[in-house]
Write an enzyme that holds these catalytic residues in place. Structure first.
Site, mmCIF file in Angstrom:
data_model
loop_
_atom_site.group_PDB
_atom_site.id
_atom_site.type_symbol
_atom_site.label_atom_id
_atom_site.label_comp_id
_atom_site.label_asym_id
_atom_site.label_seq_id
_atom_site.Cartn_x
_atom_site.Cartn_y
_atom_site.Cartn_z
ATOM 1 N N GLU A 135 -115.674 -56.339 -4.710
ATOM 2 C CA GLU A 135 -114.749 -55.822 -4.765
ATOM 3 C C GLU A 135 -114.516 -55.054 -6.408
ATOM 4 O OE1 GLU A 135 -110.660 -56.125 -3.480
ATOM 5 O OE2 GLU A 135 -111.218 -56.644 -2.169
ATOM 6 N N GLU A 140 -103.979 -50.363 -8.880
ATOM 7 C CA GLU A 140 -103.764 -51.425 -7.762
ATOM 8 C C GLU A 140 -101.746 -51.290 -7.708
ATOM 9 O OE1 GLU A 140 -104.014 -54.211 -4.272
ATOM 10 O OE2 GLU A 140 -104.874 -55.063 -6.521
#
Length: 356
Positions: A135, A140
């Site tokens: 991932e 974020e």
């Protein structure tokens, strides 16, 4: 929209792309932006968020995912509904139908990112059999922090070693999910990399390079390289300068730990990160769920992505690009099972890394 099939047919010049140059293989932009994404259509049962990720039809009818008059894609949290106790607030999670492997670059041009107490947005990618295949978190943020972050999440054996990057704010070097799934986290030192300041500064262009030599994340705000301007069909990453975050192959065998990736946008609420008892009080007061998610939607006018485009580039020949653009199609050209397995558990993130 640029057709992936068209690019595969026309990239038959082996000399066209060499070294750190990549050719356009996919574009998500304009009125067709949402055509090649799957909507999750379920509650957030992945990161324990107090959110329901609506399906495509509800997203369209409730104006939670649409293309605005400027031609930009909007993805947002419901900011009109009074949510009763024990219910969740509607929001959006979309996953690209195509997967992009080692030897590719994806570029997201964003004008606005979601922020606010309880809000947890991300632009990231994941292999279908997470955590196997890895991932990559390109962007974020959470709640009212000032700095966005980047991270990798992998099977055991991948670490951040000797990076060449502009950020010195490394909060974890073990990318393994066995490390409480913290990931190997690098914070963007730019105080305008998240929240209201990001939008006020005109947004930014996020560039992720997935290469055998390593994974790099670059964020441009000004002085954008010419190869990223005017809808160029070729990019040269050697002109991009030092990345904000860099994960060299010396500490992580990229070909071993990273398989073709689905691209993902999502905005969840509270959950394992934004609602964490150690994280939430750092920038917000009260109760994440009781004071923000339920009741009037007073907190969500800024909880939206505004995206000009997402463009994906791949390496040199048609054969190489076809390997990069791994769509899971079978020999008949239809989408097989692997092409449909685009949403996988993101895992329980113990993100105790946002403190200032």
């Amino acid at each position: 929209m640029v057709s992936s099939r068209y690019i595969l047919l026309t990239l038959g010049l082996p000399a066209l792309v060499r070294g750190t140059q990549y050719a356009l293989i996919k574009e998500y932009a304009g009125t067709n932006f949402f055509d090649d994404w799957d909507f999750f259509g379920n509650i957030d049962n992945l990161t324990h968020g107090d959110a329901t990720f609506v399906n495509a039809s509800q997203a369209a009818s409730d104006r939670l995912a649409f293309v605005n008059s400027a031609g930009n894609a909007i993805m947002k949290v419901d900011n009109t509904t009074v949510v009763p106790l024990n219910s969740k607030r509607d929001t959006v999670r979309i996953t690209s139908k195509d997967l992009f492997g080692v030897g590719s670059v994806w570029i997201a041009d964003m004008l606005h990112v979601p922020f606010g107490c309880s809000v947890w947005p991300a632009f990231w990618s994941s292999a279908p059999a997470w955590p196997t295949g890895g991932e990559i978190d390109t962007f974020e943020g959470v709640n009212m922090v000032l700095n966005a972050q980047m991270a990798l999440h992998t099977d055991p054996g991948c670490t951040l070693v000797d990076p060449t990057q502009t950020s010195s704010r490394v909060t974890s070097t073990d990318c393994s999910v066995a490390n409480q799934n913290l990931g190997c986290v690098v914070k963007n030192p730019d105080p305008n990399s998240y929240g209201a300041a990001f939008a006020a500064a005109g947004g930014g262009m996020f560039v992720t390079e997935l290469a055998s030599t390593g994974i790099s994340c670059v964020v441009f705000r000004a002085n954008i390289p010419s190869s990223l301007q005017k809808n160029s069909t070729i990019v040269d990453t050697s002109t991009f300068g030092v990345p904000v975050a860099n994960y060299p192959a010396g500490g992580c065998n990229i070909d071993k730990f990273f398989q073709p990736q689905n691209l993902i946008f999502d905005i969840t609420l509270c959950g394992d990160f934004a609602g964490n008892s150690e994280i939430f009080p750092q920038t917000c007061s009260g109760s994440c769920y009781n004071d923000f998610v339920i009741g009037p939607p007073r907190n969500y006018d800024n909880a939206y992505f505004e995206v000009r485009s997402v463009r994906v580039f791949g390496t040199s020949s048609a054969i190489e690009v076809e390997a990069v653009l791994n769509t899971g199609r079978n020999s008949t050209g239809t989408v097989g099972p692997s092409g449909n397995q685009t949403v996988r558990r993101r895992g329980t993130r113990m993100h105790w890394s946002v403190g200032h």
